[in-house]
Scaffold this motif. Structure first.
Motif, PDB file in Angstrom:
ATOM      1  N   ARG A  58     -80.830   4.004  10.333  1.00 15.00           N
ATOM      2  CA  ARG A  58     -82.189   3.597   9.985  1.00 15.00           C
ATOM      3  C   ARG A  58     -82.468   2.193  10.495  1.00 15.00           C
ATOM      4  O   ARG A  58     -81.578   1.347  10.514  1.00 15.00           O
ATOM      5  N   LYS A  59     -83.717   1.963  10.897  1.00 13.88           N
ATOM      6  CA  LYS A  59     -84.145   0.649  11.363  1.00 13.88           C
ATOM      7  C   LYS A  59     -85.490   0.278  10.753  1.00 13.88           C
ATOM      8  O   LYS A  59     -86.319   1.151  10.478  1.00 13.88           O
ATOM      9  N   SER A  60     -85.669  -1.038  10.567  1.00 13.36           N
ATOM     10  CA  SER A  60     -86.987  -1.587  10.269  1.00 13.36           C
ATOM     11  C   SER A  60     -87.488  -2.231  11.548  1.00 13.36           C
ATOM     12  O   SER A  60     -86.722  -2.859  12.279  1.00 13.36           O
ATOM     13  N   GLU A  69     -90.636   1.653   9.037  1.00 15.08           N
ATOM     14  CA  GLU A  69     -89.270   2.110   8.819  1.00 15.08           C
ATOM     15  C   GLU A  69     -89.087   3.414   9.599  1.00 15.08           C
ATOM     16  O   GLU A  69     -89.932   4.305   9.527  1.00 15.08           O
ATOM     17  N   ARG A  88     -80.948  -0.950   8.817  1.00 13.22           N
ATOM     18  CA  ARG A  88     -80.837  -0.837   7.367  1.00 13.22           C
ATOM     19  C   ARG A  88     -79.541  -0.111   7.029  1.00 13.22           C
ATOM     20  O   ARG A  88     -79.270   0.959   7.552  1.00 13.22           O
TER      21      ARG A  88
END
Length: 296
Positions: A58-60, A69, A88
């Protein structure tokens, strides 16, 4: 700031990312890689638009228009320019990235233009990120790229070009991806990007003037000449003014620290920011914030 296209084209990239694979056709770049989590916001920029598909992790992402997100199964379109990314969680993130120059988009869209129905003018979509709905055409492209990246050989260039052109055509006619369709049609309708649009979207990022020229699809000399014709001042002076205006806005509308504002507004050093701010507003950033709060 890291130019992610140059980083992915570097011979040393495979040492950092053991699972890294890439295919190149001129300026078009197809890449698959995994990267570990640092937990920090990391800035990068690219002179071409890119499609990103998240396989795992996961990335922001923070850029013009907000914060987003993304996680496993998400496919997004990032416009050319700069953004901040932060992973994340502790897990590695695995990605497909496809960098698509404007010239490729123009050729693909203009090729099918005679067969397209009359469409309304594209909306002015200023957000840097556009979510892509995985319709049949998008799924077919991702399935094909999964096969290509999984096999040791390199697919024929003609096949890679064909798959990417099919993806663009699929999105342009897709009812479920109308926002991205509008953007791609707007790219095809002009020969070079708009300098004002590029500047407004990226002015608060710490990019050199050469990067703005690349983003606008012009040589450095042409960029400087056209910029002055439009704004009446040099790019450097304009950027300083816009960054100071942005910093003054953040000082009066948020509680984030002055150090964070330096980072957010594209200044390299706090000392340079403080000097420039006082020269324009007659007060230090802290004094300006206090005075505005007292007057409110």
């Amino acid at each position: 700031m890291l130019n992610i296209i140059e980083a992915l084209r570097s011979p040393s990239v495979a040492e950092r990312f053991p699972t890294f694979r890439k295919f190149e056709i001129g300026d078009v770049l197809f890449a698959s890689f995994s990267c570990p989590s640092s937990g920090q916001w990391e800035a990068n920029w690219a002179e071409h638009d890119r499609i990103v598909h998240v396989l795992s992790g996961r990335k922001s992402l923070r850029a013009v228009g907000g914060t987003w997100e993304v996680g496993p199964g998400d496919t997004i379109f990032l416009k050319k320019g700069a953004c901040f990314l932060r992973q994340r969680g502790a897990d590695d993130i695995c990605l497909f990235m496809f960098f698509i120059p404007d010239g490729f988009v123009r050729a693909a869209v203009r090729e099918i233009a005679p067969d397209l129905p009359v469409l309304p003018p594209p909306a002015d979509h200023r957000d840097m990120l556009i979510h892509i709905n995985d319709d049949a055409g998008v799924k077919a492209f991702l399935q094909a790229m999964t096969v290509f990246f999984s096999n040791p050989g390199t697919p024929p260039e003609l096949l890679l070009k064909l798959k990417l052109k099919e993806l663009i055509a699929s999105i342009v006619v897709s009812a479920s991806n109308s926002t991205l369709s509008g953007y791609l049609r707007s790219v095809a309708s002009t020969n070079v990007p708009s300098i004002p649009a590029i500047m407004e979207a990226n002015c608060c990022h710490n990019l050199p003037i050469e990067a703005f020229a690349k983003l606008s699809g012009r040589s450095l000399s042409s960029f400087k000449r056209e910029f002055r014709q439009h704004y009446g001042i040099s790019p450097g002076k304009w950027l300083l003014e816009r960054r100071l205006e942005c910093s003054a806005h953040l000082l009066t509308t948020t509680s984030i620290s002055v150090t964070e504002i330096v980072f957010e507004c594209g200044f390299e050093q706090p000392s340079h920011f403080s000097r420039a701010f006082k020269a324009k507003f007659g007060q230090t950033p802290s004094e300006y914030r206090e005075a505005c709060a007292a007057a409110a």
